[in-house]
Design a protein around this motif. Structure first.
Motif, mmCIF file in Angstrom:
data_model
loop_
_atom_site.group_PDB
_atom_site.id
_atom_site.type_symbol
_atom_site.label_atom_id
_atom_site.label_comp_id
_atom_site.label_asym_id
_atom_site.label_seq_id
_atom_site.Cartn_x
_atom_site.Cartn_y
_atom_site.Cartn_z
ATOM 1 N N UNK A 188 8.567 2.033 -19.441
ATOM 2 C CA UNK A 188 7.840 2.468 -20.629
ATOM 3 C C UNK A 188 6.920 3.646 -20.340
ATOM 4 N N UNK A 189 6.385 3.719 -19.128
ATOM 5 C CA UNK A 189 5.476 4.811 -18.759
ATOM 6 C C UNK A 189 5.700 5.172 -17.309
ATOM 7 N N UNK A 190 5.796 6.467 -17.040
ATOM 8 C CA UNK A 190 6.094 6.919 -15.690
ATOM 9 C C UNK A 190 5.450 8.279 -15.471
ATOM 10 N N UNK A 191 4.833 8.465 -14.312
ATOM 11 C CA UNK A 191 4.210 9.741 -13.955
ATOM 12 C C UNK A 191 4.491 10.021 -12.488
ATOM 13 N N UNK A 192 4.545 11.287 -12.129
ATOM 14 C CA UNK A 192 4.768 11.651 -10.727
ATOM 15 C C UNK A 192 3.428 11.741 -9.998
ATOM 16 N N UNK A 193 3.277 10.906 -8.977
ATOM 17 C CA UNK A 193 2.025 10.791 -8.218
ATOM 18 C C UNK A 193 2.245 10.986 -6.725
ATOM 19 N N UNK A 194 3.500 10.843 -6.256
ATOM 20 C CA UNK A 194 3.734 10.627 -4.830
ATOM 21 C C UNK A 194 4.090 11.866 -4.004
ATOM 22 N N UNK A 195 4.179 13.057 -4.604
ATOM 23 C CA UNK A 195 4.574 14.245 -3.824
ATOM 24 C C UNK A 195 3.763 15.484 -4.196
ATOM 25 N N UNK A 196 2.439 15.451 -4.066
ATOM 26 C CA UNK A 196 1.635 16.618 -4.464
ATOM 27 C C UNK A 196 1.797 17.821 -3.548
ATOM 28 N N UNK A 197 2.382 17.648 -2.356
ATOM 29 C CA UNK A 197 2.636 18.796 -1.482
ATOM 30 C C UNK A 197 3.717 19.686 -2.080
ATOM 31 N N UNK A 198 4.674 19.083 -2.778
ATOM 32 C CA UNK A 198 5.831 19.849 -3.248
ATOM 33 C C UNK A 198 6.003 19.876 -4.753
ATOM 34 N N UNK A 199 5.132 19.200 -5.528
ATOM 35 C CA UNK A 199 5.248 19.220 -6.989
ATOM 36 C C UNK A 199 3.867 19.358 -7.610
ATOM 37 N N UNK A 200 3.716 20.352 -8.486
ATOM 38 C CA UNK A 200 2.420 20.577 -9.128
ATOM 39 C C UNK A 200 2.081 19.440 -10.080
ATOM 40 N N UNK A 201 3.090 18.806 -10.689
ATOM 41 C CA UNK A 201 2.840 17.687 -11.607
ATOM 42 C C UNK A 201 2.045 16.587 -10.920
ATOM 43 N N UNK A 202 2.380 16.296 -9.667
ATOM 44 C CA UNK A 202 1.685 15.243 -8.922
ATOM 45 C C UNK A 202 0.235 15.614 -8.657
ATOM 46 N N UNK A 203 -0.011 16.903 -8.420
ATOM 47 C CA UNK A 203 -1.378 17.379 -8.209
ATOM 48 C C UNK A 203 -2.210 17.176 -9.476
ATOM 49 N N UNK A 204 -1.606 17.414 -10.641
ATOM 50 C CA UNK A 204 -2.301 17.180 -11.911
ATOM 51 C C UNK A 204 -2.661 15.705 -12.053
ATOM 52 N N UNK A 241 0.856 -1.186 0.000
ATOM 53 C CA UNK A 241 0.000 0.000 0.000
ATOM 54 C C UNK A 241 0.899 1.245 0.000
ATOM 55 N N UNK A 242 0.588 2.175 -0.870
ATOM 56 C CA UNK A 242 1.217 3.494 -0.851
ATOM 57 C C UNK A 242 0.097 4.518 -0.790
ATOM 58 N N UNK A 243 0.061 5.308 0.274
ATOM 59 C CA UNK A 243 -0.979 6.325 0.469
ATOM 60 C C UNK A 243 -0.336 7.709 0.391
ATOM 61 N N UNK A 244 -0.951 8.586 -0.411
ATOM 62 C CA UNK A 244 -0.399 9.912 -0.664
ATOM 63 C C UNK A 244 -1.412 10.983 -0.255
ATOM 64 N N UNK A 245 -0.932 12.035 0.384
ATOM 65 C CA UNK A 245 -1.807 13.120 0.849
ATOM 66 C C UNK A 245 -2.718 13.607 -0.278
ATOM 67 N N UNK A 246 -3.991 13.751 0.027
ATOM 68 C CA UNK A 246 -4.992 14.182 -0.962
ATOM 69 C C UNK A 246 -5.013 15.710 -1.030
ATOM 70 N N UNK A 247 -3.995 16.267 -1.662
ATOM 71 C CA UNK A 247 -3.885 17.717 -1.789
ATOM 72 C C UNK A 247 -5.000 18.284 -2.663
ATOM 73 N N UNK A 248 -5.457 17.511 -3.631
ATOM 74 C CA UNK A 248 -6.493 17.985 -4.555
ATOM 75 C C UNK A 248 -7.789 18.344 -3.830
#
Length: 747
Positions: free
Chosen positions: A549-565, A285-292
């Protein structure tokens, strides 16, 4: 006879008709014909000489008013978050008018210092005189200079603090903004660069005492234009936020989720848990802060986060992407409190391959906030009071899952760089106390592998659902860069295969050859330099470095806008609420990708400059000392040395090398003595003396004492030193390399 208008009537008419104010327009408006035009011309010239009208081409403007279309520069948001601009040209006698910039939703984002062509509307009864709408952005902006102001009778001069800039700038008496002697200032170029004499500039901001505590990072913040103050509207939105309710979310509070972070971490945006399966596999399990949930599209918080793009980290401070009310509180997964998250459940088989995943929007409660040191000690069999009760439910399952992921990583062969991270420790008054290298434990690698897997799952999930998102892209290196790396490898006694499709496994074999040798750090740094820079893009071009083959930033929405998207894209894809990715955001994905790639590079440059300045300050007390290091770069003006103890980079200027001329061979990455044939190249061990350390610029200058354990030979150049004034052809340089090599072998 035609009635000639008074000066007052002419001024009134010009103010009311800014779009039609040529002499012909004025004559037509007042019905002036024939000889009357001569009198009108005389009146207009008088008004112009009196400064009440300004002639631009064939039009007349009231000098105390701005034209309806003018070039503006955007200022920093005020305390209420409103955006104001200043005209680039103002010749009125009165104070410069205030201009409120009103962006439309479809307008491109503008930041402080950006210039644009604006359409002005005069307003009454407000604290500003004009309101501006964007016509088009002007991409060319003036050079900005950050430096030390030295006052003189004619105004003053600015001494730049950027490395490589040694030319002063002249400031006229009327452009000093009241700066004091020795003050740190920011200025911009005025007019074109002169061929002779000093370039001119005007001071636009006073930054205070350059020797004050925390001034080092402040310099970088202003140099690179990093927004470091939140507008009142943004702070108000953050302060008004309330904890997220459980309704409509999955209850994940029974999961043994923990956070593992640096001991001095102020926020915790990711939590992990694992369960060992009967078949030898694991569930992660990986849980990430729900900044959205808190940062909604179009809000003041969202606009500010987009503008910043990411958080920026300095040894003495953090410039966060979000206010502390969110980043350090409601969005931080603190121990034993309920927090909203986006979580992914991933199933691994006994070989460590991900066989399935599923995303959730839920509420979690962290069992513990652990440091890397704590978690590692527990895994090594020496738990403390906090981790002793977590061994069976948390620590052992996590390390079992990590063991599986290590096996999968070994098969995938991502780029296996080993670059120690410097840690600069400061005293309370902002002085450098020590420079060390951070310890790197399996606990660090565990979190990295868990986060990589979660990022892969996010990219795969959204690609499968054919939803727009931002990918993290890392393209393979160019042929030129690979050839340069190959030459460094050969000079160090290693080999890098040639003439085949490049895979990360080829680079890993080179890194393995160097591991444990004197060239270990050099080969790691050279390999890193050969890589292209990763960036964000709405299209997927894969991630070479991670071999994915495919990679997206999901794990740091507090410090990266890409993750928030990416979070918003997942919310929209699963129908979890109205705070998902909006149609307007989807239309702007390309612009967002380009913008946040630029803000990331901006932060990296600011962080690097700050580290250089702190290292220079730390070493300034050791000027004259001898130090060991290794040459890690060669240019026509000298060689760069990475110092062993501190990891700082210093310059050996070519003018101070030996007692002979040196030719620069860019193909061989070498400096070659014209008389002795001495070769100075990448990878060589050196002993140097520190001759200069300038904290304001971060510059270190070195003197070469020994090369590969031997003192420098004396050349026959009659005491002349440095670079030869003559230019050599490539053929001549190669011949010189061969001759120098033969001479060295004979000796």
């Amino acid at each position: 006879m035609t009635q000639i208008p008074s000066k007052a009537q002419i001024l009134e008419w010009v103010a009311e008709h800014p779009d039609a104010n040529s002499k012909r327009d004025i004559a037509k408006a007042f019905g002036i014909k024939g000889a009357g035009r001569i009198e009108l011309k005389r009146l207009l010239k008088e008004l112009e000489s009196e400064g009440q009208l300004e002639r631009r081409r064939r039009h007349y403007l009231d000098a105390e008013k701005l034209p309806p279309v003018t070039v503006l520069e955007l200022l920093a948001p005020d305390g209420s978050g409103d955006l104001f601009a200043r005209p680039m040209e103002w010749r009125g006698e009165g104070p410069m008018p205030r201009i409120l910039y009103l962006p439309r939703q479809t307008d491109p984002a503008l930041g402080r210092g950006d210039r644009f062509l604006g359409r002005l509307i005069e307003v009454m009864g407000e604290d500003h005189q004009y309101e501006a709408r964007l016509i088009r952005r002007i991409t060319v902006s003036p050079n900005r200079i950050t430096g030390i102001f030295r006052k003189d009778s004619e105004g003053g001069r600015i001494m730049p603090i950027d490395k490589g800039q040694d030319k002063e700038w002249r400031v006229r008496a009327g452009d000093t903004l009241g700066a004091e002697n020795g003050e740190l200032v920011q200025a911009e170029q005025t007019g074109p660069r002169a061929r002779m004499g000093l370039p001119s500039a005007r001071i636009i901001e006073r930054l205070g005492d350059p020797s004050a505590p925390r001034a080092v990072s402040l310099i970088a913040i202003h140099q690179h234009g990093i927004p470091d103050e939140f507008p009142d509207k943004v702070l108000a939105e953050a302060e008004a936020a309330k904890p997220a309710p459980l309704k409509g979310r999955d209850d994940l509070r029974d999961l043994p989720l923990v956070t593992i972070d640096p001991s001095d971490a102020r926020d915790h945006d990711d939590a992990v848990a694992a369960h060992v399966e009967e078949d030898g596999g694991a569930t992660i399990w990986v849980a990430i802060a729900d900044v959205a949930h808190y940062v909604r599209p179009g809000s003041a918080l969202d606009r500010e986060a987009w503008k910043r793009g990411n958080s920026t980290y300095f040894p003495d401070r953090v410039v966060p992407m979000l206010p502390e009310a969110l980043s350090a509180d409601l969005c931080s997964l603190h121990e034993d409190v309920d927090r909203p998250v986006l979580a992914v459940r991933m199933r691994l088989d006994a070989e460590g391959n991900k066989v399935s995943h599923r995303f959730h929007r839920g509420i979690m409660r962290s069992r513990a906030s652990l440091s890397y040191e704590q978690a590692q000690a527990a895994a090594d069999g020496t738990p403390d009071a906090q981790t002793a009760d977590l061994m069976d439910s948390v620590i052992t399952p996590l390390w079992h899952a990590y063991g599986l992921l290590k096996g999968a990583r070994a098969r995938r062969q991502p780029l296996d760089l080993d670059l120690p991270e410097r840690r600069i420790e400061l005293t309370p008054d902002g002085r450098v106390k020590s420079v060390n290298f951070r310890d790197r434990f399996d606990a660090h690698k565990l979190i990295e592998e868990f986060m990589i897997l979660a990022n892969v799952a996010a990219a795969e999930e959204l690609a499968r659902r054919q939803r727009p998102l931002l990918f993290r892209v890392h393209e393979e290196p160019s042929l030129d860069k690979m050839e340069a790396l190959r030459e460094v490898a050969q000079a160090s006694g290693f080999t890098l295969a040639k003439g085949q499709v490049l895979h990360t496994s080829h680079l890993n074999r080179l890194l393995a050859q160097a591991q444990g040798t004197d060239f270990d750090e050099l080969i790691n740094i050279s390999t890193l330099r050969s890589m292209t820079q990763a960036y964000y893009h709405a299209e997927n071009y894969g991630h070479f470095g991670l071999s994915l083959k495919a990679y997206a930033h999901f794990t740091s929405p507090i410090r990266r806008y890409a993750d928030l998207v990416v979070h918003r894209a997942l919310i929209a894809a699963h129908g979890w609420g109205k705070d998902g990715l909006s149609p307007d955001e989807i239309e702007r994905l390309d612009e967002t990708a380009k913008h946040i790639s630029e803000t990331e590079r901006r932060s990296m440059a600011a962080e690097r400059d700050t580290t250089d300045r702190y290292l220079a300050a730390y070493l300034s007390e050791r000027v004259g000392s001898e130090m060991s290091g290794r040459i890690n770069g060669v240019q026509k003006f000298g060689a760069f040395v990475r110092l062993d103890e501190s990891g700082a980079d210093g310059l050996l200027p070519i003018r101070d090398l030996g007692q002979e001329y040196f030719h620069y061979d860019p193909d061989a990455q070498m400096l070659i003595g014209a008389d002795t044939g001495l070769q100075i190249g990448i990878g060589q061990r050196v002993t140097v003396r520190l001759t200069e350390a300038i904290p304001l610029t971060g510059g270190l200058t070195l003197e070469l004492l020994e090369l590969e354990g031997k003192a420098l030979p004396r050349g026959g150049g009659k005491g002349k030193r440095g670079r030869s004034p003559g230019r050599m052809s490539t053929k001549a340089r190669l011949a010189e390399v061969k001759r120098a090599t033969k001479r060295r072998r004979k000796r």
